[in-house]
Design a protein around this motif. Structure first.
Motif, short mmCIF file in Angstrom:
data_model
loop_
_atom_site.label_atom_id
_atom_site.label_comp_id
_atom_site.label_asym_id
_atom_site.label_seq_id
_atom_site.Cartn_x
_atom_site.Cartn_y
_atom_site.Cartn_z
N MET A 157 -2.58 65.35 93.91
CA MET A 157 -1.74 64.33 94.52
C MET A 157 -2.32 62.94 94.29
O MET A 157 -3.54 62.76 94.26
CB MET A 157 -1.62 64.58 96.02
CG MET A 157 -1.13 65.97 96.40
SD MET A 157 0.55 66.31 95.87
CE MET A 157 1.46 65.18 96.92
N GLY A 160 -3.49 59.23 95.23
CA GLY A 160 -4.01 58.62 96.44
C GLY A 160 -2.97 57.74 97.11
O GLY A 160 -1.92 57.43 96.53
N SER A 161 -3.26 57.31 98.31
CA SER A 161 -2.27 56.54 99.07
C SER A 161 -2.91 55.29 99.68
O SER A 161 -4.06 55.33 100.16
CB SER A 161 -1.68 57.41 100.18
OG SER A 161 -0.92 56.64 101.08
N PRO A 162 -2.16 54.19 99.69
CA PRO A 162 -2.66 52.98 100.38
C PRO A 162 -2.83 53.19 101.87
O PRO A 162 -3.49 52.39 102.54
CB PRO A 162 -1.56 51.96 100.10
CG PRO A 162 -0.86 52.46 98.89
CD PRO A 162 -0.90 53.95 98.98
N LEU A 163 -2.25 54.27 102.41
CA LEU A 163 -2.37 54.56 103.84
C LEU A 163 -3.65 55.33 104.16
O LEU A 163 -3.95 55.57 105.33
CB LEU A 163 -1.16 55.37 104.30
CG LEU A 163 0.21 54.70 104.10
CD1 LEU A 163 1.32 55.62 104.59
CD2 LEU A 163 0.26 53.36 104.83
N SER A 164 -4.37 55.72 103.13
CA SER A 164 -5.61 56.48 103.34
C SER A 164 -6.66 55.61 104.03
O SER A 164 -6.74 54.38 103.83
CB SER A 164 -6.15 56.97 101.98
OG SER A 164 -7.46 57.44 102.10
N HIS A 206 -8.74 53.72 101.55
CA HIS A 206 -8.06 52.83 100.60
C HIS A 206 -8.82 51.51 100.42
O HIS A 206 -9.09 51.09 99.29
CB HIS A 206 -6.63 52.56 101.08
CG HIS A 206 -5.94 51.49 100.28
ND1 HIS A 206 -5.58 51.66 98.96
CD2 HIS A 206 -5.56 50.22 100.63
CE1 HIS A 206 -5.00 50.55 98.52
NE2 HIS A 206 -4.98 49.67 99.52
N TYR A 226 -3.44 54.34 91.87
CA TYR A 226 -3.42 55.75 92.26
C TYR A 226 -2.57 56.57 91.30
O TYR A 226 -1.53 56.11 90.81
CB TYR A 226 -2.90 55.90 93.68
CG TYR A 226 -3.84 55.35 94.73
CD1 TYR A 226 -5.13 55.85 94.84
CD2 TYR A 226 -3.44 54.33 95.60
CE1 TYR A 226 -6.01 55.35 95.81
CE2 TYR A 226 -4.31 53.84 96.57
CZ TYR A 226 -5.60 54.35 96.65
OH TYR A 226 -6.46 53.86 97.59
N ASP A 244 -1.70 61.05 90.12
CA ASP A 244 -1.96 62.47 90.30
C ASP A 244 -2.47 63.08 88.99
O ASP A 244 -2.64 62.39 87.98
CB ASP A 244 -0.71 63.19 90.79
CG ASP A 244 0.44 63.10 89.78
OD1 ASP A 244 0.25 62.47 88.71
OD2 ASP A 244 1.52 63.65 90.05
N SER A 264 -6.81 59.90 92.52
CA SER A 264 -6.06 60.93 93.24
C SER A 264 -6.52 60.96 94.70
O SER A 264 -7.41 60.21 95.10
CB SER A 264 -6.28 62.30 92.59
OG SER A 264 -7.65 62.60 92.51
N ARG A 265 -5.90 61.82 95.49
CA ARG A 265 -6.20 61.87 96.91
C ARG A 265 -7.63 62.34 97.15
O ARG A 265 -8.07 63.36 96.58
CB ARG A 265 -5.22 62.82 97.60
CG ARG A 265 -5.45 62.94 99.11
CD ARG A 265 -4.53 63.96 99.74
NE ARG A 265 -3.12 63.58 99.60
CZ ARG A 265 -2.11 64.33 100.04
NH1 ARG A 265 -2.36 65.49 100.63
NH2 ARG A 265 -0.87 63.92 99.87
N GLU A 310 2.49 71.39 100.44
CA GLU A 310 2.29 70.73 99.14
C GLU A 310 1.73 71.72 98.11
O GLU A 310 2.16 71.74 96.96
CB GLU A 310 1.34 69.54 99.30
CG GLU A 310 1.94 68.37 100.08
CD GLU A 310 0.91 67.31 100.42
OE1 GLU A 310 1.31 66.13 100.58
OE2 GLU A 310 -0.30 67.64 100.53
#
Length: 533
Positions: free
Chosen positions: A68, A70-74, A77, A94, A96, A389-390, A398
């Motif tokens: 997956m 990555g996310s700016p909400l992590s 981040h 970010y 995958d 990635s995450r 998922e």
């Protein structure tokens, strides 16, 4: 120009891994929580982007995040963005990766199976922790199965084969050496323990096809094969033996290609100390052989461990690319590890490695990579790049979606149980039992017929004896005795009278001594004749 992948930056100087040298193996070491997982994640991402597939064991579940973006909400981040800016990674974004999930137990990934025959007696002995004598018996069982065309596919086949060898122990001992029932029993108990840990799910068909691990997606990105190993770690011997088997299978199946421009596959062996702990000399030699020779097949092997001394010197000498995270020198063993790590790096006069190795921050490492000419670069204190990635696990939902939509599909989901050693041995045993029963029935019938004939002869003899006895009894009855006596008396009187009359007729009435004598003899003869009647 040879393609390179970015690892991190040392004082503004990029640290690059030459893809042409990536098959020369590597070591990623460091204490818990120093950033090894992030380093692995970043290297795998870069390899995939370069079209190089990889295989990695996910011990903690974090590496599943490779699938997956990555996310700016992590929560990480801000840290990642700052790190990217600090090392000059201006194109950080970010993304995958094309991930395929695998699991020996078939729960968090596609089932991974191997046959007993493919595993072989050496690795199986390692998995079962057998001693030298028991390993010898297991090797004999494999040899007999191969000689007699008995396929060993799953644990049922192996257990049936061992029982078959125990039944033929005397014969096999003469041919191959001692096959004791005690050793067979010990192996059977070890197999039972393996079953109880769920290890029997690993053996069977369809067996894993090596080609399914190697390839690229439609965008040219190398496939990332993630083995769910969190549950597998509860059976460390199964874990390490499986990964060693996979390396051996890669070595056997891949063609010799020398030094390619980039690896065919990069293999990441996390918790590598499990591979070497309490391993017999023969197994260590096998690992060393694979590490030394698999390079020419285009496969790079990267060992991940907390302590660099976990890897034996014979194997560590094959590891050209090194990333060393912080070590804690609290114990004599830790201090020995620091000294060992210092000795493996190419010296850099600007860095005191022994001091730096205990001061490294999270996400920072001492890095030495093989250069284009094959020489190791001087060690550099490097900030490792952030992952795209995450950084963390994925949800079960998922994971399921990713498994349903990957290239493997349902190829391995359903187990296949075809005719093999267990069925053939059962058929032979049943056939032998039927033949023995037939022979026994024929013998019983023959015995029954002989007994019946003997009884009939005895009965006939008894009937004859009774007839004779009856006749004798009848002759000796009082009535018959009276009749015979009367008959004899009558016969005697009649005989005398007949004799007298005949004598008179023959001799007349003459007197004299001679005539009387002749007449007397004549009467006696005739009287005797009548009396005999």
């Amino acid at each position: 120009m040879t393609e390179r992948i970015f690892i991190g930056s040392a004082c503004g100087e990029p640290q690059m891994l030459e893809l042409k040298r990536a098959n020369r193996h590597g070591l990623i070491a460091g204490a818990t929580g120093t950033g090894k997982t992030i380093t692995i994640q970043g290297i795998i991402e870069a390899l995939s982007a370069a079209g190089v597939p990889s295989f990695v064991a996910d011990v903690k579940g974090d590496l599943a995040g490779l699938a997956m973006a990555g996310s700016p909400l992590s929560k990480l981040h801000k840290t990642f963005v700052q790190r990217a800016a600090e090392i000059g990674e201006l194109d950080f974004a970010y993304a995958d990766n094309p991930v395929q999930f695998w699991d020996l137990f078939g729960e968090k990934g596609h089932p991974v199976r191997s046959t007993i025959s493919e595993m072989g007696p050496l690795l199986l002995s390692r998995m079962l922790d057998l001693n030298e004598v028991q390993e010898g018996v297991l090797t004999i069982a494999f040899h007999v199965a191969d000689k007699e065309g008995l396929l060993l596919l799953d644990l049922d086949d192996l257990q049936a084969m061992l029982a078959h060898c125990a039944e033929r122990a005397d014969e096999l001992t003469i041919q191959y050496g001692n096959v004791s029932k005690a050793s067979v029993g010990a192996i059977q108990r070890a197999l039972l323990q393996l079953r109880s840990q769920g290890g029997d799910a690993f053996f069977g068909e369809p067996a894993l096809a090596i080609g399914d691990l190697i390839g690229c997606d439609e965008k040219g990105r190398g496939l990332v094969n993630v083995l769910a190993a969190d549950r597998l770690m509860a059976s460390p011997r199964l874990y390490s033996t499986f990964l060693l088997w996979l390396l051996s299978a890669l070595f056997e199946h891949l063609p010799e290609i020398g030094d390619p421009d980039k690896p065919v596959l990069c293999f990441f062996f996390d918790e590598a100390h499990l591979l070497f702990d309490h391993s017999p000399k023969a197994l260590i030699e096998k690992i060393e052989q694979v590490a030394r020779l698999i390079r020419s097949k285009g496969v790079g092997v990267y060992f991940i461990t907390q302590n660099p001394v976990d890897v034996p010197d014979t194997v560590a000498g094959q590891l050209g690319n090194r990333v060393q995270h912080a070590l804690r020198a609290y114990t004599p063993r830790d201090q020995a590890a620091v000294r060992a790590a210092v000795a493996t790096f190419r010296a850099n006069p600007e860095i005191d490695v022994a001091e730096a190795i205990t001061e490294l921050k999270v996400g920072e490492a001492l890095v030495s990579l093989l250069q284009a000419d094959g020489a190791p670069s001087p060690v550099q204190r490097t900030l490792i790049k952030p992952p795209r990635s995450r950084a963390g696990p994925i949800t079960p939902e998922e994971r399921k979606i990713l498994m349903d939509t990957d290239a493997v599909g349902a190829k391995y989901d359903a187990a296949i149980d075809r005719e093999s050693a267990e069925e053939l041995i059962k058929a032979k045993t049943a056939e032998a039992a039927a033949a023995a029963a037939e022979v026994q029935a024929a013998n019983e019938a023959e015995k029954t017929a002989a007994h019946q004939a003997k009884e009939e002869a005895r009965a006939a003899k008894e009937v004859e004896r009774q007839r004779i006895a009856a006749e004798r009894a009848e002759r000796n009855s009082p009535f018959n005795q009276i009749v015979r006596s009367a008959t004899r008396s009558a016969s005697s009187a009649i005989g005398r009278e007949v004799a007298n009359q005949v004598a008179k007729q023959v001799f007349g009435s003459s007197r004299g001594a001679g005539s009387n004598i002749v007449r007397g003899i004549f009467r006696g003869v005739l009287g005797g004749l009548f009396k005999g009647r």
